[in-house]
Design a protein around this motif. Structure first.
Motif, PDB file in Angstrom:
ATOM      1  N   ASP A 217       1.391  -3.053   0.844  1.00 52.07           N
ATOM      2  CA  ASP A 217       0.939  -1.773   1.380  1.00 52.07           C
ATOM      3  C   ASP A 217      -0.486  -1.907   1.907  1.00 52.07           C
ATOM      4  O   ASP A 217      -0.929  -2.987   2.285  1.00 52.07           O
ATOM      5  CB  ASP A 217       1.049  -0.679   0.318  1.00 52.07           C
ATOM      6  CG  ASP A 217       0.340  -1.059  -0.987  1.00 52.07           C
ATOM      7  OD1 ASP A 217      -0.509  -1.986  -0.963  1.00 52.07           O
ATOM      8  OD2 ASP A 217       0.616  -0.446  -2.026  1.00 52.07           O
ATOM      9  N   HIS A 218      -1.240  -0.797   1.913  1.00 53.59           N
ATOM     10  CA  HIS A 218      -2.589  -0.797   2.468  1.00 53.59           C
ATOM     11  C   HIS A 218      -3.518  -1.761   1.729  1.00 53.59           C
ATOM     12  O   HIS A 218      -4.437  -2.317   2.326  1.00 53.59           O
ATOM     13  CB  HIS A 218      -3.165   0.622   2.425  1.00 53.59           C
ATOM     14  CG  HIS A 218      -3.327   1.168   1.047  1.00 53.59           C
ATOM     15  ND1 HIS A 218      -2.265   1.660   0.306  1.00 53.59           N
ATOM     16  CD2 HIS A 218      -4.422   1.286   0.241  1.00 53.59           C
ATOM     17  CE1 HIS A 218      -2.693   2.061  -0.872  1.00 53.59           C
ATOM     18  NE2 HIS A 218      -3.990   1.851  -0.942  1.00 53.59           N
ATOM     19  N   ARG A 219      -3.274  -1.975   0.435  1.00 51.91           N
ATOM     20  CA  ARG A 219      -4.137  -2.883  -0.321  1.00 51.91           C
ATOM     21  C   ARG A 219      -4.001  -4.310   0.197  1.00 51.91           C
ATOM     22  O   ARG A 219      -4.993  -5.030   0.353  1.00 51.91           O
ATOM     23  CB  ARG A 219      -3.781  -2.815  -1.815  1.00 51.91           C
ATOM     24  CG  ARG A 219      -4.063  -1.466  -2.452  1.00 51.91           C
ATOM     25  CD  ARG A 219      -3.413  -1.336  -3.813  1.00 51.91           C
ATOM     26  NE  ARG A 219      -1.966  -1.392  -3.710  1.00 51.91           N
ATOM     27  CZ  ARG A 219      -1.148  -1.390  -4.749  1.00 51.91           C
ATOM     28  NH1 ARG A 219      -1.637  -1.375  -5.974  1.00 51.91           N
ATOM     29  NH2 ARG A 219       0.158  -1.421  -4.567  1.00 51.91           N
ATOM     30  N   TYR A 220      -2.761  -4.713   0.457  1.00 51.28           N
ATOM     31  CA  TYR A 220      -2.538  -6.036   1.023  1.00 51.28           C
ATOM     32  C   TYR A 220      -3.149  -6.117   2.421  1.00 51.28           C
ATOM     33  O   TYR A 220      -3.775  -7.123   2.784  1.00 51.28           O
ATOM     34  CB  TYR A 220      -1.041  -6.323   1.098  1.00 51.28           C
ATOM     35  CG  TYR A 220      -0.720  -7.645   1.757  1.00 51.28           C
ATOM     36  CD1 TYR A 220      -0.664  -8.818   1.019  1.00 51.28           C
ATOM     37  CD2 TYR A 220      -0.498  -7.714   3.128  1.00 51.28           C
ATOM     38  CE1 TYR A 220      -0.397 -10.028   1.625  1.00 51.28           C
ATOM     39  CE2 TYR A 220      -0.226  -8.927   3.747  1.00 51.28           C
ATOM     40  CZ  TYR A 220      -0.171 -10.080   2.995  1.00 51.28           C
ATOM     41  OH  TYR A 220       0.089 -11.273   3.609  1.00 51.28           O
ATOM     42  N   ALA A 221      -2.990  -5.051   3.212  1.00 52.60           N
ATOM     43  CA  ALA A 221      -3.460  -5.068   4.596  1.00 52.60           C
ATOM     44  C   ALA A 221      -4.974  -5.251   4.659  1.00 52.60           C
ATOM     45  O   ALA A 221      -5.477  -6.044   5.469  1.00 52.60           O
ATOM     46  CB  ALA A 221      -3.050  -3.776   5.303  1.00 52.60           C
ATOM     47  N   TYR A 222      -5.720  -4.546   3.794  1.00 52.79           N
ATOM     48  CA  TYR A 222      -7.172  -4.681   3.908  1.00 52.79           C
ATOM     49  C   TYR A 222      -7.648  -6.031   3.371  1.00 52.79           C
ATOM     50  O   TYR A 222      -8.631  -6.596   3.864  1.00 52.79           O
ATOM     51  CB  TYR A 222      -7.907  -3.504   3.273  1.00 52.79           C
ATOM     52  CG  TYR A 222      -8.197  -3.528   1.801  1.00 52.79           C
ATOM     53  CD1 TYR A 222      -9.146  -4.383   1.259  1.00 52.79           C
ATOM     54  CD2 TYR A 222      -7.578  -2.621   0.939  1.00 52.79           C
ATOM     55  CE1 TYR A 222      -9.433  -4.384  -0.096  1.00 52.79           C
ATOM     56  CE2 TYR A 222      -7.867  -2.608  -0.424  1.00 52.79           C
ATOM     57  CZ  TYR A 222      -8.789  -3.500  -0.928  1.00 52.79           C
ATOM     58  OH  TYR A 222      -9.078  -3.483  -2.267  1.00 52.79           O
TER      59      TYR A 222
END
Length: 389
Positions: free
Chosen positions: A363-368
């Protein structure tokens, strides 16, 4: 954007994280937790927490003495890691060195833990991380739960793997990160963790080094001697060259490492890939020869090259920006260690623990994290960090 401006941006990211939600300690929750509370307060914001006494009800807490283990599974042959210094899967002498893997009866392993001087020069640790709870140690599962129900409901699935850990107080797990949500349960003794949040990635230096394995070459009643055997396609020694590359990496930390070869990243940053290297039975060392990598994979591994207990700030000045979060996890307690948090681990003597890995959600955690990694890799601030897996 030049490197100074980019460095300032990373400082803003780390400082904002510390100001807004990253604590200097790990909170301890002393009441039963619901799946909703666990997910909302800890999983979603990607924060570690200790759940006090969360597995005190497991029969293993009282049962798993050495006498019980001898009577229940004493003759069972299990896989044990052996090193001369307690550091398995760590940097030594210009290599990324994995332990010698031994097969031995549980009763013999326990005898060495009880009397370490009976095997001088050797430190043993059960730490295979290959789902060994359902294999070598499956006979003990009846004394615990196969998962933590509140965690399984919060994650929406059963654990992908469970691991059994037991070892010497001198055994150390060097700093790394895993692509799993980690539920870590201490059954006997205590574990000491040094943690770094994912936002500390710009401050943590990596070196990409040739892989090797410890191999015992001398064993008698008075001492044991290990050598480092490179896992390469050829058997030439690379120690001198690699040491020079590591020195260049230290000199250029925070600067471009052009031409050093240390940024040719070909191994994913997770212990699962390393287990494939360790567990490949077809490439065992014989007669002191180098272990072949023809079918095992890349012969170079990127690994964090700073000791958080004794950081060399002259070589790695950017580490002074990092935030160490320390926590001791006691018998009966559970640590939630979120995916991509960096961790360094030590333990009390004859400590026993079980952990469950749950697959991470991309999710967003992986993306950043992927974005920060890409910025580092394409700038003069390259720390040698590998791509996210």
């Amino acid at each position: 954007m030049d490197d100074i401006k980019l460095l300032n941006c990373f400082e803003v990211l780390a400082n904002e994280a510390k100001d807004l939600y990253i604590r200097k300690d790990v909170p301890v929750i002393e009441h039963p937790i619901s799946p909703l509370e666990f997910h909302r307060k800890w999983v979603s914001p990607n924060l570690p927490v200790v759940l006090k006494g969360a597995v005190n009800h497991w029969p293993a807490i009282k049962k798993w003495t050495n006498d019980y283990l001898r009577s229940a599974i004493g003759d069972k042959v299990v896989q044990v890691a052996a090193t001369p210094n307690g550091y398995a899967d760590a940097i030594a002498d210009g290599y990324f060195v994995m332990p010698e893997e031994r097969k031995m009866a549980v009763k013999d392993f326990l005898s060495v833990l009880e009397e370490p001087e009976s095997l001088p020069g050797t430190i043993l640790y059960v730490q295979s991380q290959n789902g060994n709870l359902s294999e070598d140690w499956v006979d003990l599962v009846k004394d615990i739960e196969s998962d933590l129900p509140w965690a399984t409901e919060a994650f929406g699935e059963l654990p992908s793997a469970g691991n059994f850990w037991m070892g010497d107080e001198r055994a150390v797990t060097s700093m790394h990160r895993d692509p799993f949500e980690n539920i870590y349960c201490v059954i006997r003794g205590h574990k000491d963790f040094i943690l770094h949040p994912p936002t500390d990635l710009p401050w943590l230096p990596y070196a990409t080094l040739p892989a090797a394995r410890y191999q015992i070459v001398k064993k008698n009643s008075s001492s044991s001697k290990f050598e480092i055997v490179p896992l390469t396609s050829g058997c030439e020694s690379k120690t001198t060259v690699v040491k020079e590359q590591l020195e260049d990496q230290e000199k250029n930390y925070g600067k471009p490492c052009n031409g050093s070869g240390l940024n040719e990243l070909s191994v994913e940053d997770n212990m699962g890939r390393l287990n494939n290297l360790r567990m490949d039975e077809e490439h065992s060392v014989e007669g002191g020869n180098c272990e072949s990598f023809d079918q095992v994979g890349s012969s170079h591994v990127p690994w964090i090259c700073i000791d958080p207990e004794k950081p060399d700030l002259m070589a790695y000045p950017l580490y002074s920006n990092a935030t160490q979060v320390k926590v001791r996890v006691h018998e009966g307690d559970v640590l939630f260690l979120p995916a991509h948090w960096f961790h360094h681990v030590k333990q009390s003597h004859q400590c026993i623990a079980v952990n469950f890995w749950y697959d991470v959600r991309f999710d967003h955690r992986y993306a950043y994290q992927a974005f920060i990694t890409a910025l580092l890799q394409n700038s003069g601030l390259n720390t040698g960090c590998p791509p996210l897996c």
